[in-house]
Design a protein around this motif. Structure first.
Motif, PDB file in Angstrom:
ATOM      1  N   VAL A  12       5.696  -0.461  -1.196  1.00  0.00           N
ATOM      2  CA  VAL A  12       4.989   0.316  -0.203  1.00  0.00           C
ATOM      3  C   VAL A  12       3.798  -0.190   0.254  1.00  0.00           C
ATOM      4  CG1 VAL A  12       4.393   2.564   0.259  1.00  0.00           C
ATOM      5  CG2 VAL A  12       6.264   2.240  -1.200  1.00  0.00           C
ATOM      6  N   THR A  13       3.487  -0.608   1.529  1.00  0.00           N
ATOM      7  CA  THR A  13       2.330  -1.160   2.086  1.00  0.00           C
ATOM      8  C   THR A  13       1.095  -0.269   2.090  1.00  0.00           C
ATOM      9  OG1 THR A  13       2.657  -0.565   4.240  1.00  0.00           O
ATOM     10  CG2 THR A  13       3.839  -2.774   3.516  1.00  0.00           C
ATOM     11  N   ASN A  18      -1.681   4.750   4.128  1.00  0.00           N
ATOM     12  CA  ASN A  18      -2.564   5.174   5.103  1.00  0.00           C
ATOM     13  C   ASN A  18      -2.003   6.447   5.841  1.00  0.00           C
ATOM     14  OD1 ASN A  18      -5.054   3.745   4.075  1.00  0.00           O
ATOM     15  ND2 ASN A  18      -4.380   2.171   5.610  1.00  0.00           N
ATOM     16  N   ASP A  19      -0.843   6.004   6.242  1.00  0.00           N
ATOM     17  CA  ASP A  19       0.273   7.038   6.906  1.00  0.00           C
ATOM     18  C   ASP A  19       0.438   8.256   6.048  1.00  0.00           C
ATOM     19  OD1 ASP A  19       1.636   7.899   9.291  1.00  0.00           O
ATOM     20  OD2 ASP A  19       3.460   7.456   7.801  1.00  0.00           O
ATOM     21  N   LEU A  21      -1.597   9.566   3.750  1.00  0.00           N
ATOM     22  CA  LEU A  21      -2.795  10.196   3.806  1.00  0.00           C
ATOM     23  C   LEU A  21      -2.831  10.990   5.191  1.00  0.00           C
ATOM     24  CD1 LEU A  21      -5.717   7.654   2.726  1.00  0.00           C
ATOM     25  CD2 LEU A  21      -4.422   9.696   1.391  1.00  0.00           C
ATOM     26  N   ARG A  22      -2.463  10.291   6.335  1.00  0.00           N
ATOM     27  CA  ARG A  22      -2.635  11.107   7.608  1.00  0.00           C
ATOM     28  C   ARG A  22      -1.719  12.289   7.597  1.00  0.00           C
ATOM     29  NH1 ARG A  22      -3.301   5.954   9.445  1.00  0.00           N
ATOM     30  NH2 ARG A  22      -1.274   5.693   9.625  1.00  0.00           N
ATOM     31  N   ARG A  23      -0.442  12.270   6.827  1.00  0.00           N
ATOM     32  CA  ARG A  23       0.605  13.186   7.057  1.00  0.00           C
ATOM     33  C   ARG A  23       0.165  14.212   6.101  1.00  0.00           C
ATOM     34  NH1 ARG A  23       5.853  11.541   8.671  1.00  0.00           N
ATOM     35  NH2 ARG A  23       5.828   9.453   9.823  1.00  0.00           N
ATOM     36  N   LEU A  24      -0.685  14.076   5.005  1.00  0.00           N
ATOM     37  CA  LEU A  24      -1.159  15.154   4.168  1.00  0.00           C
ATOM     38  C   LEU A  24      -2.390  15.752   4.674  1.00  0.00           C
ATOM     39  CD1 LEU A  24      -0.066  13.208   0.680  1.00  0.00           C
ATOM     40  CD2 LEU A  24       1.019  15.443   1.670  1.00  0.00           C
ATOM     41  N   ASP A  25      -2.710  15.447   5.770  1.00  0.00           N
ATOM     42  CA  ASP A  25      -4.072  15.521   6.160  1.00  0.00           C
ATOM     43  C   ASP A  25      -5.167  15.456   5.300  1.00  0.00           C
ATOM     44  OD1 ASP A  25      -2.878  17.005   8.443  1.00  0.00           O
ATOM     45  OD2 ASP A  25      -2.545  18.583   7.336  1.00  0.00           O
ATOM     46  N   PHE A  26      -5.257  14.151   4.871  1.00  0.00           N
ATOM     47  CA  PHE A  26      -6.416  13.547   4.076  1.00  0.00           C
ATOM     48  C   PHE A  26      -7.042  12.521   4.882  1.00  0.00           C
ATOM     49  CE2 PHE A  26      -3.859  14.423   0.135  1.00  0.00           C
ATOM     50  CZ  PHE A  26      -4.207  15.798  -0.194  1.00  0.00           C
ATOM     51  N   VAL A  75       9.415  10.357   5.140  1.00  0.00           N
ATOM     52  CA  VAL A  75       9.294   8.876   5.722  1.00  0.00           C
ATOM     53  C   VAL A  75      10.122   7.976   4.690  1.00  0.00           C
ATOM     54  CG1 VAL A  75       7.082   9.500   6.465  1.00  0.00           C
ATOM     55  CG2 VAL A  75       7.251   8.666   3.921  1.00  0.00           C
ATOM     56  N   GLY A  76      10.976   8.250   3.672  1.00  0.00           N
ATOM     57  CA  GLY A  76      12.018   7.660   3.157  1.00  0.00           C
ATOM     58  C   GLY A  76      11.397   6.714   2.184  1.00  0.00           C
ATOM     59  N   ILE A  77      10.091   7.045   1.380  1.00  0.00           N
ATOM     60  CA  ILE A  77       9.636   6.378   0.147  1.00  0.00           C
ATOM     61  C   ILE A  77      10.222   6.941  -0.996  1.00  0.00           C
ATOM     62  CG2 ILE A  77       7.436   5.796  -0.812  1.00  0.00           C
ATOM     63  CD1 ILE A  77       6.033   5.635   1.996  1.00  0.00           C
TER      64      ILE A  77
END
Length: 103
Positions: A12-13, A18-19, A21-26, A75-77
């Motif tokens: 996982v990059t 960073n994505d 974080l954004r999706r979790l509103d951090f 997101v498929g992680i």
């Protein structure tokens, strides 16, 4: 009891982190999840590792169940490799109340 948690995400990059974080509103250097005393992330050879100290194992498990797992699935992680350890001690940055009154 405070609990240390290491989450290692293989393949996982940092961009995907960073994505997340954004999706979790951090936001970078912003506030964390209630119950999380602090968090940092570092790159690894094949992904990244998050390191946290939580107020309790229950607080971490609630975050995973209610917030993180649904986003990872969306997101498929794949779920990370997780290591949980009881914390003997941790230190934090001084607050204003500890400032030298002579300053």
């Amino acid at each position: 009891m405070a609990t240390a948690v290491e989450t290692t995400f293989h393949g996982v990059t940092l961009e995907a982190y960073n994505d997340l974080l954004r999706r979790l509103d951090f936001r970078p250097e912003g506030a964390s999840e209630p119950g999380c005393l602090f968090h940092y992330a570092v790159p690894t050879e094949d992904g990244f590792r998050g390191v946290d100290v939580w107020e309790s194992a229950d607080a971490f498990e609630r975050f995973v169940r209610e917030r993180l797992a649904p986003v990872l699935e969306d997101v498929g992680i794949a779920p990370p490799e997780v290591t949980v350890s009881p914390v003997h001690n941790y230190l934090i940055a001084p607050s204003e109340r500890w400032a030298d009154p002579s300053d």
